[in-house]
Enzyme design. Structure first.
Site, PDB file in Angstrom:
ATOM      1  N   CYS A 116     -57.465  -5.783   0.098  1.00  0.00           N
ATOM      2  CA  CYS A 116     -56.672  -4.736  -0.525  1.00  0.00           C
ATOM      3  C   CYS A 116     -55.965  -5.153  -1.978  1.00  0.00           C
ATOM      4  O   CYS A 116     -55.700  -4.113  -2.800  1.00  0.00           O
ATOM      5  CB  CYS A 116     -55.372  -4.327   0.336  1.00  0.00           C
ATOM      6  SG  CYS A 116     -56.080  -4.098   1.996  1.00  0.00           S
ATOM      7  N   HIS A 258     -49.714  -1.036  -2.905  1.00  0.00           N
ATOM      8  CA  HIS A 258     -50.839  -0.671  -1.855  1.00  0.00           C
ATOM      9  C   HIS A 258     -50.330  -0.045  -0.513  1.00  0.00           C
ATOM     10  O   HIS A 258     -49.168  -0.168  -0.385  1.00  0.00           O
ATOM     11  CB  HIS A 258     -51.373  -2.352  -1.491  1.00  0.00           C
ATOM     12  CG  HIS A 258     -52.396  -1.998  -0.264  1.00  0.00           C
ATOM     13  ND1 HIS A 258     -53.351  -1.232  -0.407  1.00  0.00           N
ATOM     14  CD2 HIS A 258     -52.439  -2.571   0.869  1.00  0.00           C
ATOM     15  CE1 HIS A 258     -54.193  -1.183   0.635  1.00  0.00           C
ATOM     16  NE2 HIS A 258     -53.480  -2.057   1.585  1.00  0.00           N
ATOM     17  N   ASN A 288     -54.837   3.529   5.195  1.00  0.00           N
ATOM     18  CA  ASN A 288     -55.094   2.310   4.312  1.00  0.00           C
ATOM     19  C   ASN A 288     -56.428   1.980   3.950  1.00  0.00           C
ATOM     20  O   ASN A 288     -57.344   2.093   4.963  1.00  0.00           O
ATOM     21  CB  ASN A 288     -54.659   0.928   5.068  1.00  0.00           C
ATOM     22  CG  ASN A 288     -54.860  -0.363   4.147  1.00  0.00           C
ATOM     23  OD1 ASN A 288     -55.558  -0.338   3.506  1.00  0.00           O
ATOM     24  ND2 ASN A 288     -54.394  -1.366   4.932  1.00  0.00           N
TER      25      ASN A 288
END
Ligand code: ACO
Length: 331
Positions: A116, A258, A288
């Site tokens: 990520c 994030h 996500n």
């Protein structure tokens, strides 16, 4: 090393596949509820790539928008960098696939694996190549088709992830231009690798019948521990960025974190003593999307008018590795 050129974001683009996977859909697949998912994660929908869409296809759509916005042709690119943990295949790289699809010249192209944090790692590398004068135009992409790596029999993980791509074109800033990347701070802690892992499919554990039987070809995660590290590392990277630039939070217009869980974002806001209104939050409609999360959120906020030229933007991420990072820029 002394920087000779300042580096600016010339254009951004993003792409979300059409198909949606809602909490209601997941209720029919595992023992969960819309209420639990909303309360514990903030997610309502995820976008899922179609069967004929690979990561490079998503990357292409986001990249074309970013290049159009930057008014730069693919032939002018010096480097194509794709951050992904869900490449088209192990070899060749998704960046090379993208280069061919863009009909870009035979410039350098490679993939970057930092989960990520991948897009921020990509910005930091691109920044250095341009700052030293080596390259002029660089395309940095965060693209993921994660749904192939998610176990839809495990409620702990299948509710979290979606597919998407986001891209940015970086160029050398002209002398009179205000907008530039001020700093980047990246880190990794490999001793915590087991907290978030896709165990099989590499050289350590090649694919086998046993792997498929044990479902080791899917993401595994220790959610609670990841949660704690996420809050700490994103807070630390933000603080490092502020300190390095002798800035206060009041100097920052927008924070793009994030997006793994709304509660993680709220905890980072609390820990930084920053109002939640400063945060760009997109998790509700996309879940996500790993390396794609930050460039997609960035592009959306630019296109809906929240982010304006001249504003100070602080981006921060954490991911498998465990990796983490921050980038502070004047957009
Ligand atoms: N629906 C209903 N119940 C569930 C679900 C679900 N989808 N998932 C877990 N539960 C249950 C658990 O089984 C547990 O039940 P028990 O108390 O009977 O044992 C209970 O809910 C609580 O489980 P926890 O894991 O403690 O729940 P938590 O509040 O920590 O939320 C979550 C879980 C959402 C995964 C959270 O820990 C989290 O978001 N962690 C961070 C994950 C993350 O960021 N991952 C991505 C990293 S980025 C990258 O690189 C890809």
């Amino acid at each position: 090393m002394k920087s000779f050129y300042r580096v600016r974001i010339a254009g951004t683009g993003s792409y979300l596949p059409e198909k949606l996977l809602s909490n209601k859909d997941l209720e029919k697949m595992v023992e969960t509820s819309d209420e639990w998912i909303r309360e514990r994660t903030g997610i309502v929908n995820r976008h899922i790539a179609s069967d004929n869409e690979a990561t490079s296809d998503l990357a292409l759509k986001a990249s074309l928008k970013a290049l159009e916005e930057a008014q730069i042709s693919p032939k002018e690119l010096d480097l194509i960098l794709v951050a992904t943990v869900s490449p088209d295949q192990i070899m060749p790289s998704t960046a090379c696939e993208l280069q061919a699809k863009l009909d870009a010249r035979h410039c350098m192209a490679f993939d970057l694996s930092a989960a990520c944090s991948g897009f921020l790692y990509g910005l930091s590398i691109a920044n250095e190549f341009i700052a030293t004068g080596r390259y002029k135009n660089i395309l940095v992409v965060g693209a993921e088709v994660l749904h192939h790596f998610v176990d839809y029999t495990k409620r702990e993980t299948c509710i979290l992830f979606g597919d998407a791509a986001g891209a940015a074109v970086l160029t050398a800033a002209k002398d009179y231009e205000e907008s530039c990347i001020y700093s980047h701070h990246m880190a990794a802690n490999g001793t915590l690798a087991d907290l978030l892992i896709l165990p099989a499919g590499g050289s350590k554990m090649p694919c086998s019948e046993e792997v498929l039987k044990e479902r080791l070809n899917y993401v595994r995660m220790k959610g609670r521990e990841i949660f704690k590290h996420a809050v700490r590392t994103m807070t630390d990277r933000c603080q490092e960025a502020l300190d390095a630039n002798q800035m206060q939070l009041s100097d920052i217009d927008w924070i793009i974190p994030h997006q793994a869980n709304t509660r993680i974002i709220e905890a980072v806001a609390k820990s930084l003593k920053a109002p939640l209104e400063k945060f760009i939050i997109t998790i509700e409609d996309m879940g996500n999307t790993s390396a794609a999360t930050i460039p997609v959120s960035f592009d959306m906020a630019i296109r809906d008018g929240r982010i304006q030229r001249g504003q100070n933007i602080l981006m921060t991420a954490f991911g498998a590795g465990l990796t983490s990072g921050s980038v502070l820029m004047r957009y």
